[in-house]
Write a protein that holds these residues in place. Structure first.
Motif, PDB file in Angstrom:
ATOM      1  N   PRO A   1       4.466  -4.909  12.064  1.00 58.65           N
ATOM      2  CA  PRO A   1       3.849  -6.103  11.474  1.00 58.65           C
ATOM      3  C   PRO A   1       2.848  -6.763  12.422  1.00 58.65           C
ATOM      4  O   PRO A   1       3.121  -7.783  13.047  1.00 58.65           O
ATOM      5  CB  PRO A   1       5.055  -7.013  11.199  1.00 58.65           C
ATOM      6  CG  PRO A   1       6.097  -6.578  12.177  1.00 58.65           C
ATOM      7  CD  PRO A   1       5.888  -5.110  12.393  1.00 58.65           C
ATOM      8  N   LEU A   2       1.681  -6.143  12.517  1.00 52.79           N
ATOM      9  CA  LEU A   2       0.647  -6.605  13.439  1.00 52.79           C
ATOM     10  C   LEU A   2      -0.580  -7.152  12.711  1.00 52.79           C
ATOM     11  O   LEU A   2      -1.123  -8.186  13.076  1.00 52.79           O
ATOM     12  CB  LEU A   2       0.204  -5.460  14.358  1.00 52.79           C
ATOM     13  CG  LEU A   2       1.282  -4.723  15.154  1.00 52.79           C
ATOM     14  CD1 LEU A   2       0.651  -3.547  15.899  1.00 52.79           C
ATOM     15  CD2 LEU A   2       1.953  -5.672  16.132  1.00 52.79           C
ATOM     16  N   ASN A   3      -1.039  -6.417  11.700  1.00 52.46           N
ATOM     17  CA  ASN A   3      -2.307  -6.726  11.046  1.00 52.46           C
ATOM     18  C   ASN A   3      -2.109  -6.974   9.554  1.00 52.46           C
ATOM     19  O   ASN A   3      -1.200  -6.403   8.928  1.00 52.46           O
ATOM     20  CB  ASN A   3      -3.298  -5.570  11.242  1.00 52.46           C
ATOM     21  CG  ASN A   3      -3.531  -5.271  12.705  1.00 52.46           C
ATOM     22  OD1 ASN A   3      -3.890  -6.168  13.476  1.00 52.46           O
ATOM     23  ND2 ASN A   3      -3.325  -4.030  13.111  1.00 52.46           N
ATOM     24  N   ALA A   4      -2.972  -7.803   8.990  1.00 53.79           N
ATOM     25  CA  ALA A   4      -2.881  -8.147   7.570  1.00 53.79           C
ATOM     26  C   ALA A   4      -2.906  -6.908   6.697  1.00 53.79           C
ATOM     27  O   ALA A   4      -3.607  -5.928   6.975  1.00 53.79           O
ATOM     28  CB  ALA A   4      -4.035  -9.080   7.194  1.00 53.79           C
ATOM     29  N   ALA A   5      -2.139  -6.949   5.629  1.00 47.83           N
ATOM     30  CA  ALA A   5      -2.008  -5.802   4.738  1.00 47.83           C
ATOM     31  C   ALA A   5      -3.319  -5.487   4.037  1.00 47.83           C
ATOM     32  O   ALA A   5      -4.013  -6.380   3.550  1.00 47.83           O
ATOM     33  CB  ALA A   5      -0.923  -6.082   3.708  1.00 47.83           C
ATOM     34  N   ASN A   6      -3.641  -4.205   3.988  1.00 48.97           N
ATOM     35  CA  ASN A   6      -4.737  -3.703   3.161  1.00 48.97           C
ATOM     36  C   ASN A   6      -4.094  -2.799   2.114  1.00 48.97           C
ATOM     37  O   ASN A   6      -3.624  -1.707   2.435  1.00 48.97           O
ATOM     38  CB  ASN A   6      -5.750  -2.931   4.009  1.00 48.97           C
ATOM     39  CG  ASN A   6      -6.941  -2.469   3.198  1.00 48.97           C
ATOM     40  OD1 ASN A   6      -6.852  -2.309   1.976  1.00 48.97           O
ATOM     41  ND2 ASN A   6      -8.067  -2.234   3.862  1.00 48.97           N
ATOM     42  N   LEU A   7      -4.071  -3.275   0.881  1.00 48.45           N
ATOM     43  CA  LEU A   7      -3.300  -2.597  -0.159  1.00 48.45           C
ATOM     44  C   LEU A   7      -4.155  -1.776  -1.122  1.00 48.45           C
ATOM     45  O   LEU A   7      -3.658  -1.313  -2.144  1.00 48.45           O
ATOM     46  CB  LEU A   7      -2.492  -3.630  -0.947  1.00 48.45           C
ATOM     47  CG  LEU A   7      -1.489  -4.455  -0.110  1.00 48.45           C
ATOM     48  CD1 LEU A   7      -0.817  -5.488  -0.985  1.00 48.45           C
ATOM     49  CD2 LEU A   7      -0.476  -3.562   0.557  1.00 48.45           C
ATOM     50  N   ALA A   8      -5.426  -1.589  -0.779  1.00 49.80           N
ATOM     51  CA  ALA A   8      -6.326  -0.881  -1.696  1.00 49.80           C
ATOM     52  C   ALA A   8      -5.811   0.517  -2.023  1.00 49.80           C
ATOM     53  O   ALA A   8      -5.793   0.935  -3.186  1.00 49.80           O
ATOM     54  CB  ALA A   8      -7.726  -0.801  -1.094  1.00 49.80           C
ATOM     55  N   ALA A   9      -5.369   1.246  -1.007  1.00 53.05           N
ATOM     56  CA  ALA A   9      -4.889   2.617  -1.231  1.00 53.05           C
ATOM     57  C   ALA A   9      -3.613   2.627  -2.058  1.00 53.05           C
ATOM     58  O   ALA A   9      -3.420   3.496  -2.915  1.00 53.05           O
ATOM     59  CB  ALA A   9      -4.660   3.315   0.113  1.00 53.05           C
ATOM     60  N   ALA A  10      -2.734   1.648  -1.827  1.00 55.21           N
ATOM     61  CA  ALA A  10      -1.479   1.573  -2.582  1.00 55.21           C
ATOM     62  C   ALA A  10      -1.750   1.255  -4.050  1.00 55.21           C
ATOM     63  O   ALA A  10      -1.132   1.837  -4.951  1.00 55.21           O
ATOM     64  CB  ALA A  10      -0.558   0.535  -1.963  1.00 55.21           C
ATOM     65  N   HIS A  11      -2.662   0.314  -4.305  1.00 57.26           N
ATOM     66  CA  HIS A  11      -3.025   0.000  -5.686  1.00 57.26           C
ATOM     67  C   HIS A  11      -3.624   1.224  -6.373  1.00 57.26           C
ATOM     68  O   HIS A  11      -3.279   1.534  -7.528  1.00 57.26           O
ATOM     69  CB  HIS A  11      -4.032  -1.147  -5.719  1.00 57.26           C
ATOM     70  CG  HIS A  11      -3.424  -2.501  -5.551  1.00 57.26           C
ATOM     71  ND1 HIS A  11      -2.564  -3.064  -6.468  1.00 57.26           N
ATOM     72  CD2 HIS A  11      -3.545  -3.415  -4.553  1.00 57.26           C
ATOM     73  CE1 HIS A  11      -2.197  -4.258  -6.052  1.00 57.26           C
ATOM     74  NE2 HIS A  11      -2.766  -4.498  -4.897  1.00 57.26           N
ATOM     75  N   LYS A  12      -4.487   1.928  -5.674  1.00 60.64           N
ATOM     76  CA  LYS A  12      -5.102   3.127  -6.244  1.00 60.64           C
ATOM     77  C   LYS A  12      -4.041   4.176  -6.556  1.00 60.64           C
ATOM     78  O   LYS A  12      -4.069   4.807  -7.621  1.00 60.64           O
ATOM     79  CB  LYS A  12      -6.134   3.700  -5.271  1.00 60.64           C
ATOM     80  CG  LYS A  12      -6.848   4.946  -5.786  1.00 60.64           C
ATOM     81  CD  LYS A  12      -7.870   5.459  -4.783  1.00 60.64           C
ATOM     82  CE  LYS A  12      -8.550   6.728  -5.293  1.00 60.64           C
ATOM     83  NZ  LYS A  12      -9.517   7.264  -4.304  1.00 60.64           N
TER      84      LYS A  12
END
Length: 228
Positions: free
Chosen positions: A136-147
């Motif tokens: 838990p270091l950097n803000a979540a980037n969920l683009a790949a998960a949504h895709k």
């Protein structure tokens, strides 16, 4: 690499063994360990949320997040209509309904919803759409998960009905880890120090919140606490 893969699938451990495994991982990361923290329940006694409830919560948080940020021209009114038309309104929490039904701006509620991306990351991981949970270091980037969810499931009902949760052991491994990490972060803050290992305190809190909900630490989403 998840603790489940690190220590091997199909090898259930006691709560004490899991605590020991987490301790070893924290020591390697340079994160302080509190030997006196209680054990996390083992797989024979813990209750894990149903996969359908996890997906519903994930979808609700995702739509609320988009509403707060004005994505897809979502408004409070259209968000409510979306939830009702997809038979999700009954699963929206009391606080979330209060926010959506109020004509007044609520900055605190919007901040909380904005941070829910970190909980969504946990739930995407729990249903296998994120392979590994990073630190838990950097803000979540969920683009790949949504895709990935759009490619795998044809609709929200398809997602709700067919998503499968990870093995209970794997979920408990990560629950134990974030619980003890959260203590270390809070202890550093009490002492006026920076969080160890560059951990992000806000992300740690949100992940702990998500895992406590996932493992039924309290009933309703609004009632979750992150005790350490």
């Amino acid at each position: 690499m998840s603790l489940f893969k690190l220590f091997g699938a199909g090898k259930p451990r006691t709560a004490a063994q899991r605590k020991s495994d987490t301790k070893n991982r924290l020591v390697k990361l340079g994160v302080p360990v509190n030997q006196h923290l209680p054990l996390v329940e083992d797989c024979t006694s813990v209750e894990i949320r149903d996969s359908k409830d996890v997906v519903r919560r994930l979808v609700i948080l995702s739509i609320l997040h988009d509403c707060v940020h004005g994505f897809d021209d979502l408004t409070k009114e259209s968000t409510i209509e979306f939830f009702k038309s997809r038979e999700l309104w009954e699963y929206v929490s009391g606080n979330e309904k209060e926010y959506l039904l109020s004509a007044e701006a609520d900055e605190q509620a919007e901040i909380k919803i904005s941070w829910s991306a970190e909980s969504m990351k946990v739930f995407f991981w729990a249903v296998g759409l994120i392979e590994n949970l990073d630190l838990p270091l950097n803000a979540a980037n969920l683009a790949a998960a949504h895709k990935a969810s759009l490619e795998k499931y044809k609709s929200i009902p398809d997602f709700v009905q067919n998503a499968k949760l990870r093995d209970k052991e794997e979920i408990l491994n990560e629950t134990d880890f974030i619980y003890r990490v959260h203590w270390a972060v809070k202890q550093s803050m009490r002492l006026g120090k920076h969080a160890p290992a560059n951990l992000n305190p806000d992300i740690v809190y949100e992940r702990h919140y998500a895992f406590n909900w996932l493992t039924c630490y309290a009933g309703d989403w609004d009632e979750i606490t992150c005790d350490t």
